[in-house]
Scaffold this motif. Structure first.
Motif, PDB file in Angstrom:
ATOM      1  N   ARG A 223       0.800  -1.267  -0.013  1.00 11.19           N
ATOM      2  CA  ARG A 223      -0.046   0.100  -0.190  1.00 11.19           C
ATOM      3  C   ARG A 223       0.859   1.341  -0.048  1.00 11.19           C
ATOM      4  N   LEU A 224       2.163   1.182   0.228  1.00 10.86           N
ATOM      5  CA  LEU A 224       2.868   2.301   0.223  1.00 10.86           C
ATOM      6  C   LEU A 224       2.948   3.075  -1.047  1.00 10.86           C
ATOM      7  N   PRO A 225       2.792   4.251  -0.979  1.00  6.36           N
ATOM      8  CA  PRO A 225       2.435   5.210  -2.333  1.00  6.36           C
ATOM      9  C   PRO A 225       4.194   5.385  -2.994  1.00  6.36           C
ATOM     10  N   GLN A 249       3.524 -13.375  -4.748  1.00  7.24           N
ATOM     11  CA  GLN A 249       2.523 -12.815  -5.031  1.00  7.24           C
ATOM     12  C   GLN A 249       2.648 -11.276  -4.769  1.00  7.24           C
ATOM     13  N   ALA A 250       3.147 -10.880  -3.821  1.00  8.23           N
ATOM     14  CA  ALA A 250       3.194  -9.216  -3.594  1.00  8.23           C
ATOM     15  C   ALA A 250       3.857  -8.551  -4.744  1.00  8.23           C
ATOM     16  N   ALA A 251       4.604  -9.313  -5.351  1.00  8.90           N
ATOM     17  CA  ALA A 251       5.525  -8.775  -6.679  1.00  8.90           C
ATOM     18  C   ALA A 251       4.477  -8.787  -7.653  1.00  8.90           C
ATOM     19  N   VAL A 252       3.521  -9.772  -8.049  1.00  4.48           N
ATOM     20  CA  VAL A 252       2.442  -9.832  -8.850  1.00  4.48           C
ATOM     21  C   VAL A 252       1.723  -8.841  -8.626  1.00  4.48           C
ATOM     22  N   VAL A 253       1.158  -8.597  -7.534  1.00  7.94           N
ATOM     23  CA  VAL A 253       0.280  -7.490  -7.059  1.00  7.94           C
ATOM     24  C   VAL A 253       0.815  -6.207  -7.550  1.00  7.94           C
ATOM     25  N   ALA A 255       3.196  -5.507  -9.498  1.00  5.70           N
ATOM     26  CA  ALA A 255       3.048  -5.296 -11.227  1.00  5.70           C
ATOM     27  C   ALA A 255       1.840  -5.052 -11.631  1.00  5.70           C
ATOM     28  N   GLY A 256       0.812  -5.621 -11.326  1.00  2.31           N
ATOM     29  CA  GLY A 256      -0.630  -5.161 -11.805  1.00  2.31           C
ATOM     30  C   GLY A 256      -1.070  -3.846 -11.524  1.00  2.31           C
ATOM     31  N   GLN A 257      -0.070  -2.932 -10.804  1.00  5.07           N
ATOM     32  CA  GLN A 257      -0.425  -1.595 -10.690  1.00  5.07           C
ATOM     33  C   GLN A 257       0.608  -0.629 -11.407  1.00  5.07           C
ATOM     34  N   ASP A 258       1.230  -1.180 -12.275  1.00  3.34           N
ATOM     35  CA  ASP A 258       2.625  -0.921 -12.784  1.00  3.34           C
ATOM     36  C   ASP A 258       3.588  -0.455 -11.875  1.00  3.34           C
ATOM     37  N   ARG A 259       3.909  -1.267 -11.005  1.00  2.00           N
ATOM     38  CA  ARG A 259       4.960  -0.873  -9.783  1.00  2.00           C
ATOM     39  C   ARG A 259       5.830  -2.049  -9.612  1.00  2.00           C
ATOM     40  N   ARG A 260       6.841  -1.828  -8.858  1.00  2.00           N
ATOM     41  CA  ARG A 260       7.718  -3.147  -8.685  1.00  2.00           C
ATOM     42  C   ARG A 260       7.991  -3.436  -7.367  1.00  2.00           C
ATOM     43  N   LEU A 261       8.331  -4.870  -7.131  1.00  5.22           N
ATOM     44  CA  LEU A 261       9.034  -4.838  -5.830  1.00  5.22           C
ATOM     45  C   LEU A 261      10.469  -5.325  -5.926  1.00  5.22           C
ATOM     46  N   VAL A 262      11.286  -4.871  -5.457  1.00  5.95           N
ATOM     47  CA  VAL A 262      12.912  -5.060  -5.789  1.00  5.95           C
ATOM     48  C   VAL A 262      13.541  -5.727  -4.398  1.00  5.95           C
ATOM     49  N   LEU A 263      13.990  -6.910  -4.322  1.00  9.97           N
ATOM     50  CA  LEU A 263      14.496  -7.378  -3.428  1.00  9.97           C
ATOM     51  C   LEU A 263      16.152  -7.221  -3.331  1.00  9.97           C
ATOM     52  N   HIS A 264      16.560  -6.733  -2.132  1.00  8.95           N
ATOM     53  CA  HIS A 264      17.946  -6.667  -2.006  1.00  8.95           C
ATOM     54  C   HIS A 264      18.552  -7.600  -0.851  1.00  8.95           C
ATOM     55  N   HIS A 265      20.002  -8.133  -1.312  1.00 13.05           N
ATOM     56  CA  HIS A 265      20.494  -9.003  -0.208  1.00 13.05           C
ATOM     57  C   HIS A 265      19.757 -10.150   0.063  1.00 13.05           C
ATOM     58  N   ALA A 266      19.038 -10.827  -1.039  1.00 12.71           N
ATOM     59  CA  ALA A 266      18.374 -11.801  -0.682  1.00 12.71           C
ATOM     60  C   ALA A 266      19.072 -13.181  -0.011  1.00 12.71           C
ATOM     61  N   PRO A 267      18.545 -13.734   1.197  1.00  8.04           N
ATOM     62  CA  PRO A 267      19.284 -14.735   1.924  1.00  8.04           C
ATOM     63  C   PRO A 267      19.566 -15.781   0.786  1.00  8.04           C
ATOM     64  N   PRO A 268      20.477 -16.707   1.005  1.00  9.11           N
ATOM     65  CA  PRO A 268      20.766 -17.917   0.209  1.00  9.11           C
ATOM     66  C   PRO A 268      19.308 -19.100   0.150  1.00  9.11           C
ATOM     67  N   SER A 269      18.777 -18.917   1.212  1.00 14.01           N
ATOM     68  CA  SER A 269      17.543 -19.813   1.242  1.00 14.01           C
ATOM     69  C   SER A 269      16.577 -19.305   0.265  1.00 14.01           C
ATOM     70  N   LEU A 270      16.255 -18.059   0.041  1.00 17.08           N
ATOM     71  CA  LEU A 270      15.485 -17.567  -1.089  1.00 17.08           C
ATOM     72  C   LEU A 270      15.953 -17.845  -2.522  1.00 17.08           C
TER      73      LEU A 270
END
Length: 288
Positions: A223-225, A249-253, A255-270
């Protein structure tokens, strides 16, 4: 930074603090300290009561000595009911709250005060108040939308029982001093407020025990602007497959709003999950 008379670090301009209390004695002590700090700093202090009535807070002020009584008389300290102020118009709306905080600070400055100190009793967040699910979003936005350019100090007061029921929102504050019986880190996964550059930092683990916290955090950040939501995962030591699915799923949501979710320093498990399930995780955007 100096110390208060009870050995705790004082709360300064621009800080966002959570304090918890176990009983009425602890509440009275903490409120007295927080009020006297604000008065000494020349701040106007707005106290929003919820667990107590405004009359109970006023009685506490009268019992606190001549300095507190004088501050009330000159309207340096003002007490309001949360139900008659920011909870009057429901559902709870972060946009209205942030605009109201900014207006209140500007008014305090115009009246000659050095800044604004807001103390809010927050047990309503653990109740079925419409819009309470947006509290974490509000907490995460405060640093950049209020504290960054205005001399506002924010203090959230929870009973220990209520704090245990809403750990994600409690952990979004910059400092937390727990009352008796509540550790400072009570959630398996927590979020820190927006940092310079617009990043939100997650801390802990995303697994079965923190499923609810991850869902609350992702709902809030969605929801962040912001056109691009940056999540710093350097403080996350593990993300399981369900956590990876929630991030996807959050990234897909977004993207449907023409926005992006970028993950930095993802742990090895992800990264391992993404390699094992490339099709399912194709919408995850991770930096190197």
């Amino acid at each position: 930074m100096g110390q208060t008379t009870d050995g705790e670090s004082p709360v300064r301009h621009g800080e966002h603090l959570c304090r918890t209390y176990a009983d009425e004695i602890e509440w009275a002590r903490q409120v007295g300290v927080l009020l006297r700090e604000g008065i000494a700093l020349g701040q106007q202090v707005l106290y929003y009561a919820h667990s107590h009535t405004p009359q109970q807070v006023a009685d506490r002020l009268r019992a606190g000595g001549r300095g507190l009584r004088a501050a009330v008389e000159r309207e340096q300290v003002r007490v309001h009911s949360a139900a008659d102020s920011y909870l009057r118009r429901l559902p709870f709306d972060p946009d209205l709250m942030i605009a109201g905080l900014r207006d209140s600070c500007r008014l305090a400055l115009a009246q000659g005060w050095s800044g604004l100190r807001v103390i809010g009793e927050m047990d309503w967040a653990a109740q079925q108040v419409p819009g309470a699910d947006r509290l974490l979003e509000y907490e995460l936005r405060l640093d950049t939308e209020v504290f960054a350019d205005l001399p506002v100090t924010g203090i959230c007061l929870y009973t220990t029982q209520a704090a245990a029921r809403c750990p994600a929102a409690l952990a979004a504050t910059t400092r937390h001093r727990g009352g008796a019986g509540l550790p400072e880190a009570s959630a398996g996964l927590t979020a820190r407020p927006l940092q310079p550059g617009g990043r939100i930092r997650l801390l802990g683990s995303a697994d079965l025990d923190s499923r609810a916290e991850l869902a609350a955090i992702l709902a809030a950040v969605s929801r962040l602007p912001l056109p691009v939501v940056h999540l710093d995962l350097s403080g996350v030591d593990f993300i399981d497959t369900a956590g990876a699915a929630a991030l996807t799923q959050a990234a897909v949501v977004l993207a449907g709003q023409d926005r992006r979710l970028v993950l930095h320093h993802a742990p090895p498990s992800l990264r391992t999950v993404a390699q094992m399930f490339p099709d399912e995780c194709r919408d995850l955007e991770m930096t190197a």
